[in-house]
Design an enzyme around this catalytic site. Structure first.
Site, PDB file in Angstrom:
ATOM      1  N   GLU A   1       0.834  -1.202   0.000  1.00  0.00           N
ATOM      2  CA  GLU A   1       0.000   0.000   0.000  1.00  0.00           C
ATOM      3  C   GLU A   1       0.868   1.251   0.000  1.00  0.00           C
ATOM      4  OE1 GLU A   1      -0.197  -2.631   1.897  1.00  0.00           O
ATOM      5  OE2 GLU A   1      -2.254  -3.115   2.476  1.00  0.00           O
TER       6      GLU A   1
ATOM      7  N   CYS B   1      -0.766   0.995   7.386  1.00  0.00           N
ATOM      8  CA  CYS B   1      -1.226   1.338   6.035  1.00  0.00           C
ATOM      9  C   CYS B   1      -2.649   1.886   6.038  1.00  0.00           C
ATOM     10  CB  CYS B   1      -1.090   0.130   5.110  1.00  0.00           C
ATOM     11  SG  CYS B   1       0.630  -0.132   4.639  1.00  0.00           S
TER      12      CYS B   1
HETATM   13  N1  THU Z   1       2.258  -6.530   3.876  1.00  0.00           N
HETATM   14  C1  THU Z   1       1.813  -5.634   2.958  1.00  0.00           C
HETATM   15  O1  THU Z   1       2.495  -5.335   1.973  1.00  0.00           O
HETATM   16  N2  THU Z   1       0.600  -5.083   3.147  1.00  0.00           N
HETATM   17  C2  THU Z   1      -0.245  -5.391   4.176  1.00  0.00           C
HETATM   18  O2  THU Z   1      -1.287  -4.784   4.305  1.00  0.00           O
HETATM   19  C3  THU Z   1       0.096  -6.475   5.101  1.00  0.00           C
HETATM   20  C4  THU Z   1       1.518  -6.902   5.067  1.00  0.00           C
HETATM   21  C5  THU Z   1       3.581  -7.135   3.688  1.00  0.00           C
HETATM   22  C6  THU Z   1       4.643  -6.646   4.633  1.00  0.00           C
HETATM   23  C7  THU Z   1       5.626  -7.792   4.594  1.00  0.00           C
HETATM   24  O3  THU Z   1       6.481  -7.598   3.476  1.00  0.00           O
HETATM   25  C8  THU Z   1       4.762  -9.013   4.319  1.00  0.00           C
HETATM   26  O4  THU Z   1       3.512  -8.524   3.867  1.00  0.00           O
HETATM   27  C9  THU Z   1       4.548  -9.886   5.541  1.00  0.00           C
HETATM   28  O5  THU Z   1       4.071  -9.137   6.599  1.00  0.00           O
END
Ligand code: THU
Length: 136
Positions: free
Chosen positions: A59, A93
């Protein structure tokens, strides 16, 4: 109301972005796509780092793309990940989205084949702090 064609384009953009995720530590790939006030779509993926806290969510990457392109509002958001439970944006986020989105902004949560849920940002982040608190 989001046109179905727009939702389909957001889903495709988020899924394509997820394919580019850099997630060697968690192996948890995430893609996000945002609709801006000009009808444009901006996508991003998570970018992890060997220094774990420096990793960036999908995000946040998509928001950076939107801002760089001159966008200032988020009218809809899609997050794509593959998990047993639908993957909603993390707490940080939700606040990042809040900077550019109203409470009624739809946040669609999907996997590779289906939409799993639709929430409003206000439901995900109730009674939120936002720009109006600083610039009334
Ligand atoms: N992650 C995201 O990119 N967005 C989210 O809303 C939840 C988590 C990513 C962060 C990390 O790279 C991976 O997912 C595991 O937490």
């Amino acid at each position: 109301m989001l046109a179905d064609e727009t939702l389909q384009r957001l889903l495709a953009a988020a899924r394509a972005a997820r394919e580019r995720a850099y997630a060697p530590y968690s192996s948890f790939a995430v893609g996000a796509a945002l609709l801006d006030e000009q009808g444009r779509i901006h996508a991003g993926c998570n970018v992890e780092n060997a220094a774990y806290p420096q990793g960036q969510c999908a995000e946040a990457s998509a928001i950076a793309q939107l801002v760089l392109a001159g966008g200032r509002r988020i009218l809809a958001a899609v997050v794509v990940a593959v998990a047993a439970e639908p993957v909603t944006p993390c707490g940080g986020c939700r606040q990042r989205l809040r900077e550019f989105a109203d409470d009624d902004c739809p946040v669609w949560v999907a996997d590779l084949t289906a939409v799993r849920a639709r929430h409003s940002l206000g439901a995900l982040l109730p009674f939120s702090f936002g720009p109006a608190h600083l610039c009334p």
